[in-house]
Design a protein around this motif. Structure first.
Motif, PDB file in Angstrom:
ATOM      1  N   ASP A 144       0.797  -1.220   0.000  1.00 34.07           N
ATOM      2  CA  ASP A 144       0.000   0.000   0.000  1.00 34.07           C
ATOM      3  C   ASP A 144       0.836   1.280   0.000  1.00 34.07           C
ATOM      4  O   ASP A 144       0.277   2.373   0.143  1.00 34.07           O
ATOM      5  N   ILE A 145       2.130   1.150  -0.175  1.00 37.17           N
ATOM      6  CA  ILE A 145       2.982   2.333  -0.125  1.00 37.17           C
ATOM      7  C   ILE A 145       4.234   2.078  -0.944  1.00 37.17           C
ATOM      8  O   ILE A 145       4.683   0.928  -1.075  1.00 37.17           O
ATOM      9  N   GLY A 146       4.777   3.148  -1.515  1.00 36.97           N
ATOM     10  CA  GLY A 146       6.003   3.033  -2.302  1.00 36.97           C
ATOM     11  C   GLY A 146       7.017   4.085  -1.903  1.00 36.97           C
ATOM     12  O   GLY A 146       6.802   4.862  -0.966  1.00 36.97           O
ATOM     13  N   ASP A 147       8.119   4.158  -2.632  1.00 39.67           N
ATOM     14  CA  ASP A 147       9.239   5.011  -2.247  1.00 39.67           C
ATOM     15  C   ASP A 147       8.967   6.509  -2.382  1.00 39.67           C
ATOM     16  O   ASP A 147       9.716   7.308  -1.848  1.00 39.67           O
ATOM     17  N   HIS A 148       7.936   6.907  -3.073  1.00 33.79           N
ATOM     18  CA  HIS A 148       7.654   8.332  -3.218  1.00 33.79           C
ATOM     19  C   HIS A 148       6.469   8.770  -2.359  1.00 33.79           C
ATOM     20  O   HIS A 148       5.922   9.845  -2.567  1.00 33.79           O
ATOM     21  N   SER A 149       6.115   7.954  -1.378  1.00 34.44           N
ATOM     22  CA  SER A 149       4.996   8.292  -0.497  1.00 34.44           C
ATOM     23  C   SER A 149       5.491   9.100   0.693  1.00 34.44           C
ATOM     24  O   SER A 149       6.606   8.908   1.181  1.00 34.44           O
ATOM     25  N   GLY A 150       4.648  10.001   1.154  1.00 35.72           N
ATOM     26  CA  GLY A 150       4.966  10.755   2.367  1.00 35.72           C
ATOM     27  C   GLY A 150       6.181  11.648   2.246  1.00 35.72           C
ATOM     28  O   GLY A 150       6.791  12.017   3.248  1.00 35.72           O
ATOM     29  N   GLY A 151       6.550  11.982   1.023  1.00 36.78           N
ATOM     30  CA  GLY A 151       7.704  12.843   0.832  1.00 36.78           C
ATOM     31  C   GLY A 151       9.027  12.120   0.864  1.00 36.78           C
ATOM     32  O   GLY A 151      10.084  12.739   0.723  1.00 36.78           O
ATOM     33  N   PHE A 152       9.004  10.778   1.031  1.00 36.25           N
ATOM     34  CA  PHE A 152      10.278  10.059   1.103  1.00 36.25           C
ATOM     35  C   PHE A 152      10.816   9.781  -0.297  1.00 36.25           C
ATOM     36  O   PHE A 152      10.113   9.258  -1.161  1.00 36.25           O
ATOM     37  N   HIS A 153      12.086  10.133  -0.486  1.00 42.85           N
ATOM     38  CA  HIS A 153      12.764   9.805  -1.731  1.00 42.85           C
ATOM     39  C   HIS A 153      14.257   9.964  -1.512  1.00 42.85           C
ATOM     40  O   HIS A 153      14.719  11.011  -1.041  1.00 42.85           O
ATOM     41  N   ASP A 154      15.007   8.918  -1.830  1.00 48.72           N
ATOM     42  CA  ASP A 154      16.466   8.997  -1.782  1.00 48.72           C
ATOM     43  C   ASP A 154      16.967   9.148  -3.213  1.00 48.72           C
ATOM     44  O   ASP A 154      16.931   8.190  -3.987  1.00 48.72           O
ATOM     45  N   PRO A 155      17.409  10.330  -3.599  1.00 48.83           N
ATOM     46  CA  PRO A 155      17.833  10.536  -4.992  1.00 48.83           C
ATOM     47  C   PRO A 155      19.039   9.692  -5.380  1.00 48.83           C
ATOM     48  O   PRO A 155      19.303   9.497  -6.568  1.00 48.83           O
ATOM     49  N   VAL A 159      18.706   4.081  -0.332  1.00 47.36           N
ATOM     50  CA  VAL A 159      17.789   3.752   0.751  1.00 47.36           C
ATOM     51  C   VAL A 159      16.366   3.696   0.221  1.00 47.36           C
ATOM     52  O   VAL A 159      15.903   4.623  -0.443  1.00 47.36           O
ATOM     53  N   SER A 160      15.694   2.613   0.492  1.00 50.90           N
ATOM     54  CA  SER A 160      14.295   2.453   0.132  1.00 50.90           C
ATOM     55  C   SER A 160      13.440   2.661   1.372  1.00 50.90           C
ATOM     56  O   SER A 160      13.915   2.520   2.511  1.00 50.90           O
ATOM     57  N   SER A 194      11.010  -6.564   1.928  1.00 46.32           N
ATOM     58  CA  SER A 194      11.474  -7.212   0.702  1.00 46.32           C
ATOM     59  C   SER A 194      11.548  -6.232  -0.457  1.00 46.32           C
ATOM     60  O   SER A 194      10.651  -5.415  -0.658  1.00 46.32           O
ATOM     61  N   ARG A 195      12.635  -6.342  -1.224  1.00 38.71           N
ATOM     62  CA  ARG A 195      12.762  -5.560  -2.454  1.00 38.71           C
ATOM     63  C   ARG A 195      12.529  -6.426  -3.684  1.00 38.71           C
ATOM     64  O   ARG A 195      12.733  -5.972  -4.814  1.00 38.71           O
ATOM     65  N   GLU A 196      12.106  -7.658  -3.471  1.00 41.88           N
ATOM     66  CA  GLU A 196      11.820  -8.543  -4.593  1.00 41.88           C
ATOM     67  C   GLU A 196      10.568  -8.062  -5.324  1.00 41.88           C
ATOM     68  O   GLU A 196       9.678  -7.455  -4.718  1.00 41.88           O
ATOM     69  N   PRO A 197      10.481  -8.330  -6.624  1.00 44.70           N
ATOM     70  CA  PRO A 197       9.249  -7.965  -7.346  1.00 44.70           C
ATOM     71  C   PRO A 197       8.062  -8.743  -6.784  1.00 44.70           C
ATOM     72  O   PRO A 197       8.178  -9.931  -6.484  1.00 44.70           O
ATOM     73  N   ILE A 198       6.934  -8.066  -6.650  1.00 44.18           N
ATOM     74  CA  ILE A 198       5.726  -8.757  -6.192  1.00 44.18           C
ATOM     75  C   ILE A 198       5.173  -9.568  -7.358  1.00 44.18           C
ATOM     76  O   ILE A 198       4.991  -9.039  -8.461  1.00 44.18           O
TER      77      ILE A 198
END
Length: 292
Positions: A144-155, A159-160, A194-198
């Protein structure tokens, strides 16, 4: 029922359900938190009283009827016969209804959420949830959440969000028993980091399809790290399966949400409930309703 559905029903009767599913009690705060950290979810029984379950179920049926009145062909907004209350709501929430406001301020649940975040200064994101009607099929596994949620992003791409502590807890309340046949949520233990593809539905292994939160009685809550893989399952019963929710954000994380709780409802909450809903209250007339 078709031959295919009968075969599925026989398989679910024989094999559906997470083996060794732990079910805690509200007083088991430390054990619940340990299970949550390990698996990415935990089940706690008796969070709601029978009277609260009946009250909540009636609210779920009322709001579901309002949504389905807009969708006579039952196309759903999460697939055929499958609906998100929040996805249909104009405010992205149902906090303007007393049944949902109750869910953010439960003395049986507050100590557990406080322990997960190690702070009382967490915040409510929204309260909504989903329901599925008879005929709903498997829903693809998802987070239900990804790396660009809530303002989080490591350019740097190093870091994920999956490397962080849990940013958002979703509490799904069982407004009826989870059975083998009424579309219990499936959860894949340990996938919150997990960083594996779903996998797609076509590639999903059979054990994942059968990894459902069963058995779990009405009045229980399924507490989820929303990064963990999960999905809906077929509803082969004759009744709606509803799991209204309350979503809580960690003190250090913030997903902006529109105002969703009117001042009179807000004033009914405890001091703690008002503190965690303070960013959602409005004194303006709140436009509510549904769209598909």
């Amino acid at each position: 029922m078709t031959e295919e559905r009968e075969a599925l029903r026989r398989k679910l009767a024989d094999r559906n359900g997470l083996r060794g599913l732990q079910r805690h009690q509200p007083a088991d705060v430390e054990a619940t938190v340990q299970t949550f950290y390990r698996d990415g979810f935990a089940v706690v029984e008796n969070v709601l009283t029978p009277a609260q379950v009946a009250f909540l179920r009636a609210g779920c049926e009322r709001e579901a009827a309002a949504i389905m009145a807009l969708d006579p062909e039952r196309k759903g907004n999460r697939g055929p016969n499958r609906y998100s209350y929040g996805g249909a709501s104009i405010t992205n929430s149902v906090l303007h209804r007393e049944e949902w406001a109750m869910l953010v301020d439960l003395p049986t649940l507050t100590p557990i959420i406080t322990a997960i975040f190690e702070s009382e200064d967490y915040r409510v994101a929204r309260a909504a949830g989903d329901f599925c009607m008879p005929g709903a099929e498997y829903q693809r596994l998802h987070a239900d959440i990804g790396d660009h949620s809530g303002g989080f992003h490591d350019p740097r791409g190093i870091v994920s969000i999956r490397d962080l502590p849990c940013p958002v807890v979703c509490c799904n309340f069982l407004a009826q028993d989870f059975t083998k046949f009424n579309g219990p949520t499936r959860q894949i233990p340990g996938t919150q980091h997990s960083r594996e593809p779903i996998p797609s539905l076509e590639d999903e292994p059979e054990w994942m399809r059968l990894s459902t939160v069963y058995p779990a009685p009405a009045g229980s809550v399924l507490i989820r790290d929303i990064r963990a893989w999960h999905g809906g399952t077929p509803n082969l019963s004759d009744d709606m399966r509803a799991i209204p929710n309350a979503m809580f954000q960690a003190p250090w994380f913030h997903i902006r949400q529109p105002p969703s709780i009117p001042r009179p409802m807000f004033e009914k909450l405890s001091g703690h409930g008002q503190r965690i809903c303070r960013f959602l209250v409005t004194d303006d007339a709140l436009q509510t309703g549904y769209r598909i």
